[in-house]
Design a protein around this motif. Sequence first.
Motif, PDB file in Angstrom:
ATOM      1  N   TYR A 323      82.036  55.477  27.424  1.00 25.40           N
ATOM      2  CA  TYR A 323      80.763  55.089  28.217  1.00 25.40           C
ATOM      3  C   TYR A 323      79.984  54.082  27.155  1.00 25.40           C
ATOM      4  CZ  TYR A 323      81.733  57.235  32.479  1.00 25.40           C
ATOM      5  OH  TYR A 323      82.382  57.575  33.658  1.00 25.40           O
ATOM      6  N   ILE A 324      80.177  54.332  25.922  1.00 28.54           N
ATOM      7  CA  ILE A 324      79.240  53.690  25.004  1.00 28.54           C
ATOM      8  C   ILE A 324      79.905  52.354  24.272  1.00 28.54           C
ATOM      9  CG2 ILE A 324      77.675  55.500  24.374  1.00 28.54           C
ATOM     10  CD1 ILE A 324      78.887  55.989  21.817  1.00 28.54           C
ATOM     11  N   SER A 325      81.308  52.084  24.955  1.00 30.75           N
ATOM     12  CA  SER A 325      82.120  51.177  24.537  1.00 30.75           C
ATOM     13  C   SER A 325      81.638  49.822  25.153  1.00 30.75           C
ATOM     14  CB  SER A 325      83.397  51.469  25.008  1.00 30.75           C
ATOM     15  OG  SER A 325      84.215  50.311  24.787  1.00 30.75           O
ATOM     16  N   ILE A 326      81.569  48.730  24.402  1.00 35.95           N
ATOM     17  CA  ILE A 326      81.100  47.458  24.933  1.00 35.95           C
ATOM     18  C   ILE A 326      81.736  47.024  26.304  1.00 35.95           C
ATOM     19  CG2 ILE A 326      82.482  46.077  23.605  1.00 35.95           C
ATOM     20  CD1 ILE A 326      80.048  44.058  23.366  1.00 35.95           C
ATOM     21  N   LEU A 439      66.117  54.431  26.521  1.00 36.94           N
ATOM     22  CA  LEU A 439      66.202  54.945  25.140  1.00 36.94           C
ATOM     23  C   LEU A 439      64.640  55.462  24.673  1.00 36.94           C
ATOM     24  CD1 LEU A 439      68.103  51.894  23.768  1.00 36.94           C
ATOM     25  CD2 LEU A 439      68.799  54.136  23.701  1.00 36.94           C
ATOM     26  N   LYS A 440      63.565  54.641  25.168  1.00 38.52           N
ATOM     27  CA  LYS A 440      62.354  55.183  24.821  1.00 38.52           C
ATOM     28  C   LYS A 440      62.117  56.517  25.540  1.00 38.52           C
ATOM     29  CE  LYS A 440      60.246  50.415  24.699  1.00 38.52           C
ATOM     30  NZ  LYS A 440      59.537  49.381  25.548  1.00 38.52           N
ATOM     31  N   SER A 441      62.505  56.728  26.593  1.00 46.12           N
ATOM     32  CA  SER A 441      62.519  58.104  27.295  1.00 46.12           C
ATOM     33  C   SER A 441      63.296  59.092  26.646  1.00 46.12           C
ATOM     34  CB  SER A 441      62.741  57.839  28.628  1.00 46.12           C
ATOM     35  OG  SER A 441      61.753  57.088  29.264  1.00 46.12           O
ATOM     36  N   ASN A 442      63.811  59.136  25.518  1.00 41.42           N
ATOM     37  CA  ASN A 442      64.856  59.949  24.843  1.00 41.42           C
ATOM     38  C   ASN A 442      66.217  60.391  25.955  1.00 41.42           C
ATOM     39  OD1 ASN A 442      63.371  60.313  22.588  1.00 41.42           O
ATOM     40  ND2 ASN A 442      61.903  61.504  23.377  1.00 41.42           N
ATOM     41  N   LEU A 443      66.639  59.271  26.635  1.00 40.58           N
ATOM     42  CA  LEU A 443      67.760  59.328  27.727  1.00 40.58           C
ATOM     43  C   LEU A 443      67.633  60.360  28.497  1.00 40.58           C
ATOM     44  CD1 LEU A 443      70.511  59.661  24.519  1.00 40.58           C
ATOM     45  CD2 LEU A 443      69.391  57.732  25.447  1.00 40.58           C
ATOM     46  N   THR A 444      66.355  60.422  29.238  1.00 38.92           N
ATOM     47  CA  THR A 444      66.095  61.361  30.208  1.00 38.92           C
ATOM     48  C   THR A 444      65.827  60.959  31.734  1.00 38.92           C
ATOM     49  OG1 THR A 444      63.705  61.232  29.709  1.00 38.92           O
ATOM     50  CG2 THR A 444      64.877  62.886  28.519  1.00 38.92           C
ATOM     51  N   LEU A 445      66.156  59.515  31.866  1.00 43.87           N
ATOM     52  CA  LEU A 445      65.941  58.956  32.898  1.00 43.87           C
ATOM     53  C   LEU A 445      66.993  58.973  34.040  1.00 43.87           C
ATOM     54  CD1 LEU A 445      64.142  55.403  32.262  1.00 43.87           C
ATOM     55  CD2 LEU A 445      63.295  57.835  32.762  1.00 43.87           C
ATOM     56  N   TRP A 446      68.559  59.107  33.289  1.00 39.58           N
ATOM     57  CA  TRP A 446      69.686  59.590  34.171  1.00 39.58           C
ATOM     58  C   TRP A 446      70.628  60.052  33.337  1.00 39.58           C
ATOM     59  CZ3 TRP A 446      67.739  54.034  33.483  1.00 39.58           C
ATOM     60  CH2 TRP A 446      68.572  53.261  32.438  1.00 39.58           C
ATOM     61  N   ARG A 447      71.635  60.481  33.940  1.00 38.69           N
ATOM     62  CA  ARG A 447      72.860  61.133  33.381  1.00 38.69           C
ATOM     63  C   ARG A 447      73.672  59.891  32.712  1.00 38.69           C
ATOM     64  NH1 ARG A 447      77.296  63.249  37.041  1.00 38.69           N
ATOM     65  NH2 ARG A 447      75.434  64.100  38.094  1.00 38.69           N
ATOM     66  N   LEU A 448      73.795  59.747  31.555  1.00 36.57           N
ATOM     67  CA  LEU A 448      74.478  58.513  30.940  1.00 36.57           C
ATOM     68  C   LEU A 448      75.733  58.071  31.496  1.00 36.57           C
ATOM     69  CD1 LEU A 448      73.279  58.928  27.136  1.00 36.57           C
ATOM     70  CD2 LEU A 448      72.130  57.551  28.966  1.00 36.57           C
ATOM     71  N   GLY A 449      75.923  56.799  31.373  1.00 39.82           N
ATOM     72  CA  GLY A 449      77.304  56.227  32.332  1.00 39.82           C
ATOM     73  C   GLY A 449      76.908  54.822  32.341  1.00 39.82           C
ATOM     74  N   THR A 450      77.778  54.066  32.934  1.00 34.45           N
ATOM     75  CA  THR A 450      77.531  52.642  33.266  1.00 34.45           C
ATOM     76  C   THR A 450      76.871  52.533  34.703  1.00 34.45           C
ATOM     77  OG1 THR A 450      80.004  52.498  34.099  1.00 34.45           O
ATOM     78  CG2 THR A 450      79.216  51.748  31.821  1.00 34.45           C
ATOM     79  N   LEU A 451      77.256  53.331  35.511  1.00 37.08           N
ATOM     80  CA  LEU A 451      76.706  53.099  36.821  1.00 37.08           C
ATOM     81  C   LEU A 451      75.209  53.195  37.058  1.00 37.08           C
ATOM     82  CD1 LEU A 451      77.361  52.402  39.842  1.00 37.08           C
ATOM     83  CD2 LEU A 451      77.715  54.817  40.182  1.00 37.08           C
ATOM     84  N   PRO A 452      74.616  54.167  36.516  1.00 37.10           N
ATOM     85  CA  PRO A 452      72.905  54.303  36.880  1.00 37.10           C
ATOM     86  C   PRO A 452      72.283  53.118  36.649  1.00 37.10           C
ATOM     87  CG  PRO A 452      73.817  56.493  35.950  1.00 37.10           C
ATOM     88  CD  PRO A 452      74.842  55.247  35.927  1.00 37.10           C
ATOM     89  N   PRO A 453      72.255  52.609  35.394  1.00 35.86           N
ATOM     90  CA  PRO A 453      71.482  51.338  35.285  1.00 35.86           C
ATOM     91  C   PRO A 453      72.022  50.119  36.214  1.00 35.86           C
ATOM     92  CG  PRO A 453      72.715  51.712  33.535  1.00 35.86           C
ATOM     93  CD  PRO A 453      73.009  52.959  34.025  1.00 35.86           C
ATOM     94  N   ALA A 454      73.293  50.176  36.686  1.00 37.12           N
ATOM     95  CA  ALA A 454      73.853  49.161  37.641  1.00 37.12           C
ATOM     96  C   ALA A 454      73.108  49.195  38.951  1.00 37.12           C
ATOM     97  CB  ALA A 454      75.289  49.224  37.330  1.00 37.12           C
TER      98      ALA A 454
END
Length: 531
Positions: A323-326, A439-454
């Motif tokens: 998930y952190i791969s470009i 990033l500013k919220s220390n990764l607390t806005l969502w469960r990391l992955g590509t879908l949530p910000p999309a």
Amino acid sequence: MQFHLSPSMKRITISTASGPLDSLKVKAAKRSVSYRCLFWTILALAFLLPFVFITTALITLEGLNKCSSIDCVAKKLSPSITWKKGTTSTDTEIQYAFIQALGERLPEGASIPETFDDFLIELQEKRFDAKTCIMKLKAMVDVHEQRQNNARLQAALYRHYASSGIPKGMHCLSLKLTAEYSSNARARQDLPSAELAPSLIDKSLYHLVLVTDNVLAASVVVSSSVRNSAQPHKIVFHVVTDKKTYAAMHTWFALNPLAPAVVEVKGLHQFDWMKRENIPVLEALETQQDIRRYYHGNHAVGADLSVSPRILASKLQARSPTYISILNHLRIYLPQLFPRLEKVVFLDDDVVVQQDLSQLWDIDLEGKVNGAVETCRGENKEVMSKRFKTYFNFSHPLIGANFDPEQCAWAYGMNIFDLQAWRQTNVTDIYHFWQKQNLKSNLTLWRLGTLPPALIAFSGYVHPISSYWHLIGLGYYANSSIDNIRRSGVIHYNGHAKPWLDIAIPEFRPFWTKYVNYSNEFIRRCNILES
């Protein structure tokens, strides 16, 4: 005197040895209960009464005489016999003992039986009272629940690690294809050839984009699309990979052409636009220490064992290093990567195309950017019940103030992108903005992955399409209908149970393996076998 019943049971004859009434005949009157019935009743009682007498004697010998109520006798005779309703004093005492034991624990160092047989042996030896018995049983249950939770964690972790790793055969395939690229001129030939190069920007053709570093998976996506196309000569595949996989990917499609379809293979290093200054957020995702620890650290630390195995597996899957791969974020840059194209169909590498996709280009997106299958409604509640609240932390004020938890989610994996409409929006900028906020919220806005910000970036720009075109869940939901799988245009093995792994769901794997060329020289040399 003699007593005689006639065969018809209607006449009784009484005979005496002497006297005036030598033979007295009495005719039976009609009665509501016939003598025939009376006869069989007496006969039945003659058989049953000895049995009842013997049973009663045996019960008495076993201590029945200690019972003080009819209810007690009934329970001794048969558990199904109940002579009165309600609970007995013994039941009340047991319930009270359970309530008392709930808030207490066995003394420090007290033994906890491993099995119920051990418990019975200890009970016979030490004659525990009811409260101690219940506390012992409770301690046994607690121990076994803890072991079960640990087993669930281990199973989820093992599956997570198995899904994140590269099978030996696939690693071998990549290495041998790379070696072939350096020694075989045919493996290095242009893709596509010079005379077919104009088709790469021909807007009348069907352009499909695949981003992956998995050669075997890419071969299935491309071959299944071409084989099921009604017009394969109009198919143009743009396969994008990273620099380390480029040689192997290029070799595979150079040595295994799928004419009349056109296949292009490009590495990230071949895109002029792909510079670090154009993707600052992704650079931060790859270098920020908290993120690296989250994806590459010990995934067992902090795992919540109170959730269901499915949710636990889902949370672990979200921590996959891919998930952190470009490559996983590259889809957000499609307008920049293909500036001369107007519409593309984007496919993940864990899909299989089963129907002709040409109809997708005829769908009117009504000015929207993204044609996708919504995942908040459908018969399959395990898979089709995803809303914003599934992915986002709505306890965070930044999320709670800006989004609706009931807003419908949609699926990546098979998407129609109108690149012209996209270029008129700020979708990519919104994606960058919310990545920075996370990033500013220390990764607390969502469960990391590509879908949530999309989900945020494309909010308001999604046009729902029929679920026929994209069946999801084959990588984690084992109860998907085989008939639905056969009928679907594109099936998606999203989840940890990828079809090329040993942990794949056996019933679903054949839909993928049918497109693997197991007779291929490189496939055979790497011992990639159909199972």
